[in-house]
Design a protein around this motif. Structure first.
Motif, mmCIF file in Angstrom:
data_model
loop_
_atom_site.group_PDB
_atom_site.id
_atom_site.type_symbol
_atom_site.label_atom_id
_atom_site.label_comp_id
_atom_site.label_asym_id
_atom_site.label_seq_id
_atom_site.Cartn_x
_atom_site.Cartn_y
_atom_site.Cartn_z
ATOM 1 N N THR A 1 -68.172 19.955 49.079
ATOM 2 C CA THR A 1 -66.947 19.232 48.353
ATOM 3 C C THR A 1 -67.481 17.969 47.920
ATOM 4 O OG1 THR A 1 -64.888 18.361 48.715
ATOM 5 C CG2 THR A 1 -66.102 17.728 50.361
ATOM 6 N N ASP A 2 -66.863 17.506 46.590
ATOM 7 C CA ASP A 2 -67.323 16.172 46.066
ATOM 8 C C ASP A 2 -66.278 14.942 46.376
ATOM 9 O OD1 ASP A 2 -65.514 17.363 44.397
ATOM 10 O OD2 ASP A 2 -66.594 17.293 42.550
ATOM 11 N N ARG A 3 -65.168 15.446 47.021
ATOM 12 C CA ARG A 3 -63.988 14.292 47.045
ATOM 13 C C ARG A 3 -63.530 14.671 48.512
ATOM 14 N NH1 ARG A 3 -60.724 10.845 44.323
ATOM 15 N NH2 ARG A 3 -58.434 10.748 44.628
ATOM 16 N N VAL A 4 -63.193 13.729 49.440
ATOM 17 C CA VAL A 4 -62.846 13.676 50.514
ATOM 18 C C VAL A 4 -61.656 12.934 51.072
ATOM 19 C CG1 VAL A 4 -63.246 13.964 53.145
ATOM 20 C CG2 VAL A 4 -64.884 14.786 51.754
ATOM 21 N N HIS A 5 -60.372 13.424 51.439
ATOM 22 C CA HIS A 5 -59.459 12.537 51.722
ATOM 23 C C HIS A 5 -59.249 12.490 53.294
ATOM 24 C CE1 HIS A 5 -54.737 12.095 51.530
ATOM 25 N NE2 HIS A 5 -55.135 10.960 51.779
ATOM 26 N N ASP B 1 -54.782 5.679 53.127
ATOM 27 C CA ASP B 1 -55.246 6.702 52.612
ATOM 28 C C ASP B 1 -56.612 6.614 52.139
ATOM 29 O OD1 ASP B 1 -53.440 9.195 53.036
ATOM 30 O OD2 ASP B 1 -52.099 7.558 52.364
ATOM 31 N N VAL B 2 -57.650 7.090 52.375
ATOM 32 C CA VAL B 2 -58.838 6.509 51.580
ATOM 33 C C VAL B 2 -59.690 8.109 51.159
ATOM 34 C CG1 VAL B 2 -61.320 5.986 52.108
ATOM 35 C CG2 VAL B 2 -59.531 4.776 53.122
ATOM 36 N N TRP B 3 -59.824 7.915 49.806
ATOM 37 C CA TRP B 3 -60.903 9.038 49.042
ATOM 38 C C TRP B 3 -62.170 8.735 48.947
ATOM 39 C CZ3 TRP B 3 -55.639 7.871 48.336
ATOM 40 C CH2 TRP B 3 -54.752 9.142 48.466
ATOM 41 N N ALA B 4 -63.100 9.669 49.265
ATOM 42 C CA ALA B 4 -64.440 9.209 49.243
ATOM 43 C C ALA B 4 -65.164 10.197 48.293
ATOM 44 C CB ALA B 4 -65.131 9.457 50.373
ATOM 45 N N GLU B 5 -65.825 9.870 47.211
ATOM 46 C CA GLU B 5 -66.478 10.559 46.171
ATOM 47 C C GLU B 5 -67.907 10.039 45.976
ATOM 48 O OE1 GLU B 5 -64.309 11.190 42.254
ATOM 49 O OE2 GLU B 5 -63.076 9.779 42.734
ATOM 50 N N ALA C 1 -62.298 2.925 59.506
ATOM 51 C CA ALA C 1 -62.178 4.326 60.365
ATOM 52 C C ALA C 1 -62.321 5.543 59.314
ATOM 53 C CB ALA C 1 -61.080 4.519 61.314
ATOM 54 N N ALA C 2 -61.231 5.294 58.334
ATOM 55 C CA ALA C 2 -61.158 6.410 57.367
ATOM 56 C C ALA C 2 -62.539 6.602 56.541
ATOM 57 C CB ALA C 2 -59.997 6.212 56.274
ATOM 58 N N ALA C 3 -63.198 5.487 56.317
ATOM 59 C CA ALA C 3 -64.250 5.700 55.373
ATOM 60 C C ALA C 3 -65.448 6.176 56.199
ATOM 61 C CB ALA C 3 -64.809 4.123 54.946
ATOM 62 N N LEU C 4 -65.651 5.816 57.549
ATOM 63 C CA LEU C 4 -66.425 6.654 58.336
ATOM 64 C C LEU C 4 -66.275 8.062 58.506
ATOM 65 C CD1 LEU C 4 -66.681 4.212 61.318
ATOM 66 C CD2 LEU C 4 -68.533 4.490 59.844
ATOM 67 N N VAL C 5 -65.119 8.368 58.723
ATOM 68 C CA VAL C 5 -64.751 10.099 58.677
ATOM 69 C C VAL C 5 -65.112 10.858 57.405
ATOM 70 C CG1 VAL C 5 -62.913 11.614 59.110
ATOM 71 C CG2 VAL C 5 -63.125 9.632 60.746
ATOM 72 N N ALA C 6 -64.609 9.859 56.348
ATOM 73 C CA ALA C 6 -64.760 10.661 54.967
ATOM 74 C C ALA C 6 -65.904 10.826 54.474
ATOM 75 C CB ALA C 6 -63.765 9.942 54.015
ATOM 76 N N CYS C 7 -66.960 9.897 54.840
ATOM 77 C CA CYS C 7 -68.540 9.630 54.414
ATOM 78 C C CYS C 7 -69.120 10.749 55.174
ATOM 79 C CB CYS C 7 -68.769 8.270 54.351
ATOM 80 S SG CYS C 7 -68.142 7.059 53.114
#
Length: 309
Positions: free
Chosen positions: A7-11, A47-51, A116-122
Protein backbone atom coordinates in the motif's frame (compact mmCIF):
# COMPACT_ATOMS: atom_id res chain seq x y z
CA UNK A 1 13.52 -5.71 7.86
CA UNK A 2 10.62 -7.34 6.01
CA UNK A 3 9.53 -6.69 2.43
CA UNK A 4 8.06 -3.23 1.81
CA UNK A 5 4.31 -2.89 2.17
CA UNK A 6 2.24 -2.91 -1.03
CA UNK A 7 0.00 0.00 0.00
CA UNK A 8 1.08 3.60 -0.54
CA UNK A 9 -1.13 5.10 2.20
CA UNK A 10 -1.92 3.80 5.70
CA UNK A 11 -4.54 5.17 8.10
CA UNK A 12 -4.17 4.63 11.85
CA UNK A 13 -6.45 5.86 14.63
CA UNK A 14 -5.18 6.29 18.19
CA UNK A 15 -7.06 7.40 21.32
CA UNK A 16 -6.67 10.22 23.76
CA UNK A 17 -6.70 9.35 27.43
CA UNK A 18 -7.98 10.37 30.82
CA UNK A 19 -5.97 9.79 33.98
CA UNK A 20 -8.67 8.61 36.36
CA UNK A 21 -6.02 8.45 39.09
CA UNK A 22 -2.62 10.15 39.18
CA UNK A 23 -0.30 10.09 42.17
CA UNK A 24 3.00 11.93 41.91
CA UNK A 25 6.00 10.83 43.94
CA UNK A 26 8.65 13.08 45.43
CA UNK A 27 11.04 15.06 43.26
CA UNK A 28 14.03 12.89 42.33
CA UNK A 29 17.64 14.02 42.05
CA UNK A 30 17.39 13.91 38.25
CA UNK A 31 14.53 16.42 38.33
CA UNK A 32 11.81 13.90 37.52
CA UNK A 33 9.06 12.22 39.54
CA UNK A 34 7.87 8.66 39.72
CA UNK A 35 4.12 8.42 39.21
CA UNK A 36 1.32 5.89 39.58
CA UNK A 37 -1.53 6.35 37.15
CA UNK A 38 -4.71 4.62 36.07
CA UNK A 39 -5.21 5.46 32.40
CA UNK A 40 -8.40 5.06 30.39
CA UNK A 41 -8.38 5.43 26.61
CA UNK A 42 -11.40 7.41 25.41
CA UNK A 43 -13.25 8.04 22.16
CA UNK A 44 -11.55 11.37 21.36
CA UNK A 45 -9.21 10.21 18.62
CA UNK A 46 -6.24 11.25 16.54
CA UNK A 47 -6.22 10.06 12.90
CA UNK A 48 -2.89 9.76 11.10
CA UNK A 49 -2.32 8.90 7.44
CA UNK A 50 1.18 7.90 6.34
CA UNK A 51 2.30 8.20 2.70
CA UNK A 52 5.62 7.27 1.16
CA UNK A 53 7.99 10.20 0.66
CA UNK A 54 11.68 10.93 0.29
CA UNK A 55 11.50 13.38 3.22
CA UNK A 56 9.87 13.54 6.66
CA UNK A 57 7.00 16.04 6.53
CA UNK A 58 3.74 16.60 8.38
CA UNK A 59 0.46 18.47 7.92
CA UNK A 60 -2.09 19.03 10.67
CA UNK A 61 -5.82 19.79 10.73
CA UNK A 62 -8.64 18.85 13.07
CA UNK A 63 -11.79 19.57 15.00
CA UNK A 64 -9.75 21.24 17.76
CA UNK A 65 -7.46 24.27 17.70
CA UNK A 66 -4.21 23.18 16.01
CA UNK A 67 -2.31 26.44 15.50
CA UNK A 68 0.20 25.55 18.22
CA UNK A 69 1.13 22.15 16.78
CA UNK A 70 4.70 22.17 15.35
CA UNK A 71 5.14 21.24 11.69
CA UNK A 72 8.82 20.35 11.86
CA UNK A 73 11.03 17.87 13.71
CA UNK A 74 9.61 19.07 17.05
CA UNK A 75 6.39 17.26 16.15
CA UNK A 76 6.28 14.04 18.16
CA UNK A 77 4.82 12.03 15.26
CA UNK A 78 7.72 13.09 13.01
CA UNK A 79 10.17 12.14 15.76
CA UNK A 80 8.46 8.74 16.03
CA UNK A 81 8.75 8.15 12.28
CA UNK A 82 12.41 9.15 12.22
CA UNK A 83 13.13 6.91 15.20
CA UNK A 84 11.47 3.91 13.54
CA UNK A 85 13.40 4.52 10.31
CA UNK A 86 16.69 4.72 12.20
CA UNK A 87 15.86 1.61 14.24
CA UNK A 88 14.96 -0.52 11.21
CA UNK A 89 17.33 0.90 8.61
CA UNK A 90 14.55 2.18 6.39
CA UNK A 91 16.19 4.56 3.86
CA UNK A 92 13.20 6.74 2.86
CA UNK A 93 10.87 9.17 4.57
CA UNK A 94 7.14 9.68 5.07
CA UNK A 95 4.50 12.35 4.84
CA UNK A 96 2.21 12.29 7.87
CA UNK A 97 -1.25 13.82 7.64
CA UNK A 98 -2.68 14.31 11.13
CA UNK A 99 -6.31 15.04 11.86
CA UNK A 100 -6.64 15.93 15.52
CA UNK A 101 -9.66 15.30 17.71
CA UNK A 102 -7.90 15.48 21.09
CA UNK A 103 -7.42 18.93 22.64
CA UNK A 104 -3.89 20.28 22.15
CA UNK A 105 -1.82 20.76 25.34
CA UNK A 106 -4.86 19.62 27.30
CA UNK A 107 -3.46 16.77 29.38
CA UNK A 108 -5.18 14.10 27.26
CA UNK A 109 -2.15 12.79 25.40
CA UNK A 110 -3.02 13.95 21.88
CA UNK A 111 0.60 14.36 20.81
CA UNK A 112 1.42 10.98 22.29
CA UNK A 113 -1.47 9.43 20.34
CA UNK A 114 -0.03 11.00 17.17
CA UNK A 115 3.34 9.41 17.91
CA UNK A 116 1.80 6.01 18.58
CA UNK A 117 -0.24 6.22 15.39
CA UNK A 118 2.84 7.24 13.41
CA UNK A 119 4.79 4.23 14.70
CA UNK A 120 2.02 1.81 13.71
CA UNK A 121 1.34 3.54 10.38
CA UNK A 122 4.98 3.71 9.30
CA UNK A 123 5.62 0.13 10.39
CA UNK A 124 2.73 -0.96 8.14
CA UNK A 125 3.61 1.39 5.28
CA UNK A 126 7.28 0.43 5.20
CA UNK A 127 6.71 -3.26 5.90
CA UNK A 128 9.29 -3.15 8.67
CA UNK A 129 7.36 -5.71 10.74
CA UNK A 130 8.73 -4.61 14.11
CA UNK A 131 7.55 -6.87 16.95
CA UNK A 132 5.04 -5.32 19.36
CA UNK A 133 7.54 -5.31 22.23
CA UNK A 134 10.03 -3.36 20.11
CA UNK A 135 7.36 -0.82 19.10
CA UNK A 136 6.51 -0.32 22.76
CA UNK A 137 10.19 0.16 23.61
CA UNK A 138 10.45 2.88 20.95
CA UNK A 139 7.23 4.43 22.24
CA UNK A 140 8.65 4.63 25.77
CA UNK A 141 11.65 6.60 24.46
CA UNK A 142 9.26 9.21 23.03
CA UNK A 143 7.33 9.88 26.25
CA UNK A 144 5.43 8.28 29.10
CA UNK A 145 1.99 8.46 27.43
CA UNK A 146 3.01 7.03 24.04
CA UNK A 147 3.10 3.34 25.12
CA UNK A 148 -0.41 3.68 26.54
CA UNK A 149 -1.70 5.15 23.28
CA UNK A 150 -0.40 1.98 21.62
CA UNK A 151 -2.01 -0.26 24.23
CA UNK A 152 -5.35 1.50 24.79
CA UNK A 153 -8.09 0.14 27.03
CA UNK A 154 -7.38 0.67 30.72
CA UNK A 155 -3.96 0.30 32.32
CA UNK A 156 -1.84 1.11 35.34
CA UNK A 157 1.33 3.06 34.67
CA UNK A 158 4.19 3.25 37.17
CA UNK A 159 7.77 4.47 37.22
CA UNK A 160 7.79 7.46 34.87
CA UNK A 161 4.35 6.34 33.71
CA UNK A 162 5.57 4.08 30.90
CA UNK A 163 5.79 0.81 32.87
CA UNK A 164 2.34 -0.44 31.88
CA UNK A 165 0.14 -3.23 33.16
CA UNK A 166 -3.29 -3.76 31.54
CA UNK A 167 -6.17 -3.38 34.00
CA UNK A 168 -9.60 -4.97 33.73
CA UNK A 169 -12.46 -2.53 33.23
CA UNK A 170 -15.98 -3.82 32.70
CA UNK A 171 -18.71 -1.96 30.92
CA UNK A 172 -18.60 1.61 29.71
CA UNK A 173 -17.68 4.85 31.45
CA UNK A 174 -19.16 8.09 30.09
CA UNK A 175 -17.26 11.36 30.39
CA UNK A 176 -17.80 14.98 29.49
CA UNK A 177 -14.59 16.74 28.53
CA UNK A 178 -14.35 20.52 28.88
CA UNK A 179 -11.45 22.00 26.94
CA UNK A 180 -9.67 25.32 27.22
CA UNK A 181 -8.36 27.57 24.47
CA UNK A 182 -5.01 27.97 26.22
CA UNK A 183 -2.91 25.00 27.28
CA UNK A 184 -0.82 24.45 30.39
CA UNK A 185 2.83 23.45 30.23
CA UNK A 186 3.33 20.06 31.87
CA UNK A 187 6.80 20.95 33.25
CA UNK A 188 5.38 24.19 34.68
CA UNK A 189 2.57 22.27 36.40
CA UNK A 190 5.05 19.87 37.98
CA UNK A 191 7.19 22.78 39.18
CA UNK A 192 4.11 24.40 40.69
CA UNK A 193 3.26 21.14 42.47
CA UNK A 194 6.78 20.98 43.92
CA UNK A 195 6.46 24.59 45.14
CA UNK A 196 3.06 23.87 46.68
CA UNK A 197 4.38 20.81 48.51
CA UNK A 198 7.37 22.72 49.82
CA UNK A 199 5.25 25.64 51.04
CA UNK A 200 2.67 23.42 52.72
CA UNK A 201 4.91 20.58 53.93
CA UNK A 202 3.66 20.98 57.50
CA UNK A 203 0.01 20.70 56.50
CA UNK A 204 -0.11 17.87 53.94
CA UNK A 205 0.69 14.18 54.18
CA UNK A 206 4.27 13.18 53.41
CA UNK A 207 4.82 12.42 49.73
CA UNK A 208 5.52 8.78 48.96
CA UNK A 209 8.73 8.11 47.10
CA UNK A 210 7.12 5.16 45.30
CA UNK A 211 3.51 6.09 44.49
CA UNK A 212 0.81 3.45 43.93
CA UNK A 213 -2.70 3.41 42.47
CA UNK A 214 -5.47 3.32 45.06
CA UNK A 215 -6.92 -0.25 45.11
CA UNK A 216 -10.40 1.30 45.26
CA UNK A 217 -9.88 2.73 41.78
CA UNK A 218 -9.03 -0.68 40.36
CA UNK A 219 -11.97 -2.29 42.13
CA UNK A 220 -14.36 0.32 40.71
CA UNK A 221 -12.99 -0.20 37.19
CA UNK A 222 -13.29 -3.98 37.48
CA UNK A 223 -16.86 -3.63 38.70
CA UNK A 224 -17.79 -1.15 35.99
CA UNK A 225 -19.12 1.10 38.76
CA UNK A 226 -18.91 4.83 37.91
CA UNK A 227 -20.22 5.88 41.34
CA UNK A 228 -17.44 3.98 43.10
CA UNK A 229 -14.87 5.33 40.64
CA UNK A 230 -16.06 8.89 41.27
CA UNK A 231 -15.41 8.43 44.98
CA UNK A 232 -11.80 7.34 44.43
CA UNK A 233 -10.60 9.47 41.48
CA UNK A 234 -7.64 11.72 42.26
CA UNK A 235 -5.01 13.76 40.46
CA UNK A 236 -2.08 15.15 42.44
CA UNK A 237 -1.41 17.66 39.65
CA UNK A 238 -4.87 19.17 40.08
CA UNK A 239 -3.90 21.46 42.95
CA UNK A 240 -1.08 22.91 40.85
CA UNK A 241 -3.25 23.30 37.74
CA UNK A 242 -5.92 25.11 39.76
CA UNK A 243 -3.33 27.45 41.29
CA UNK A 244 -2.11 28.33 37.81
CA UNK A 245 -5.61 28.58 36.32
CA UNK A 246 -8.08 29.37 39.16
CA UNK A 247 -11.07 29.64 36.80
CA UNK A 248 -10.93 25.87 36.31
CA UNK A 249 -12.14 25.41 39.89
CA UNK A 250 -15.40 27.21 39.20
CA UNK A 251 -16.05 25.00 36.17
CA UNK A 252 -15.38 21.87 38.22
CA UNK A 253 -17.88 23.02 40.84
CA UNK A 254 -20.44 23.89 38.18
CA UNK A 255 -20.19 20.50 36.48
CA UNK A 256 -20.64 18.65 39.75
CA UNK A 257 -23.65 20.80 40.68
CA UNK A 258 -25.18 20.00 37.29
CA UNK A 259 -25.10 16.25 37.79
CA UNK A 260 -21.56 14.95 37.26
CA UNK A 261 -20.59 12.22 39.70
CA UNK A 262 -17.16 13.88 39.96
CA UNK A 263 -14.88 16.20 38.05
CA UNK A 264 -11.12 16.08 37.73
CA UNK A 265 -8.31 17.87 35.95
CA UNK A 266 -7.09 15.49 33.23
CA UNK A 267 -3.34 14.94 33.47
CA UNK A 268 -1.56 18.26 33.75
CA UNK A 269 -4.65 20.12 32.48
CA UNK A 270 -6.23 22.40 31.60
CA UNK A 271 -8.81 19.95 30.20
CA UNK A 272 -11.43 18.90 32.74
CA UNK A 273 -13.05 15.45 32.79
CA UNK A 274 -16.47 14.92 34.35
CA UNK A 275 -17.58 11.36 35.07
CA UNK A 276 -21.29 10.81 34.45
CA UNK A 277 -23.60 8.10 35.74
CA UNK A 278 -24.48 6.93 32.22
CA UNK A 279 -24.66 8.05 28.59
CA UNK A 280 -27.91 9.98 29.03
CA UNK A 281 -26.54 11.91 32.01
CA UNK A 282 -23.37 12.70 30.08
CA UNK A 283 -25.32 14.10 27.12
CA UNK A 284 -27.45 16.23 29.47
CA UNK A 285 -24.32 17.64 31.13
CA UNK A 286 -22.68 18.30 27.78
CA UNK A 287 -25.73 20.27 26.64
CA UNK A 288 -25.79 22.37 29.82
CA UNK A 289 -22.08 23.19 29.78
CA UNK A 290 -22.14 23.94 26.04
CA UNK A 291 -25.09 26.30 26.54
CA UNK A 292 -23.02 28.16 29.15
CA UNK A 293 -20.28 28.78 26.59
CA UNK A 294 -17.87 25.95 27.36
CA UNK A 295 -16.31 23.68 24.76
CA UNK A 296 -17.78 20.39 25.99
CA UNK A 297 -17.37 16.97 24.41
CA UNK A 298 -19.02 13.67 25.33
CA UNK A 299 -16.65 10.69 25.14
CA UNK A 300 -16.63 7.17 26.51
CA UNK A 301 -14.08 4.56 27.44
CA UNK A 302 -12.34 2.27 27.41
CA UNK A 303 -11.52 2.08 23.68
CA UNK A 304 -8.70 0.25 21.82
CA UNK A 305 -5.21 1.62 21.27
CA UNK A 306 -3.58 2.58 17.96
CA UNK A 307 -4.97 0.43 15.14
CA UNK A 308 -4.78 0.38 11.33
CA UNK A 309 -8.17 1.38 9.92
Amino acid sequence: MSEAATTDRVHVRAPGKINVFFEVGDLEEDGYHDVASAYQAVSAHEDVWAEASDRFTVSVSGTVEVSGVPLDDRNLAVRAARMLAAETGYPGGVHLEIRKGVPVAGGMGGGSADAAAALVACDALWGTGLPSADLHALAARLGADVPFALLGGTAVGTGRGDELSPALARGRFDWVIVTSGEGLSTPDVYRELDRHRQLHAADIAPVRRRPTVDPGVLQALRAGDPTALAATMRNDLQVAALRMRPALGAILERGERMGALAGIVSGSGPTLAFLAENEESAIDLQVVLSAEGHEALHVHGPVPGARVR
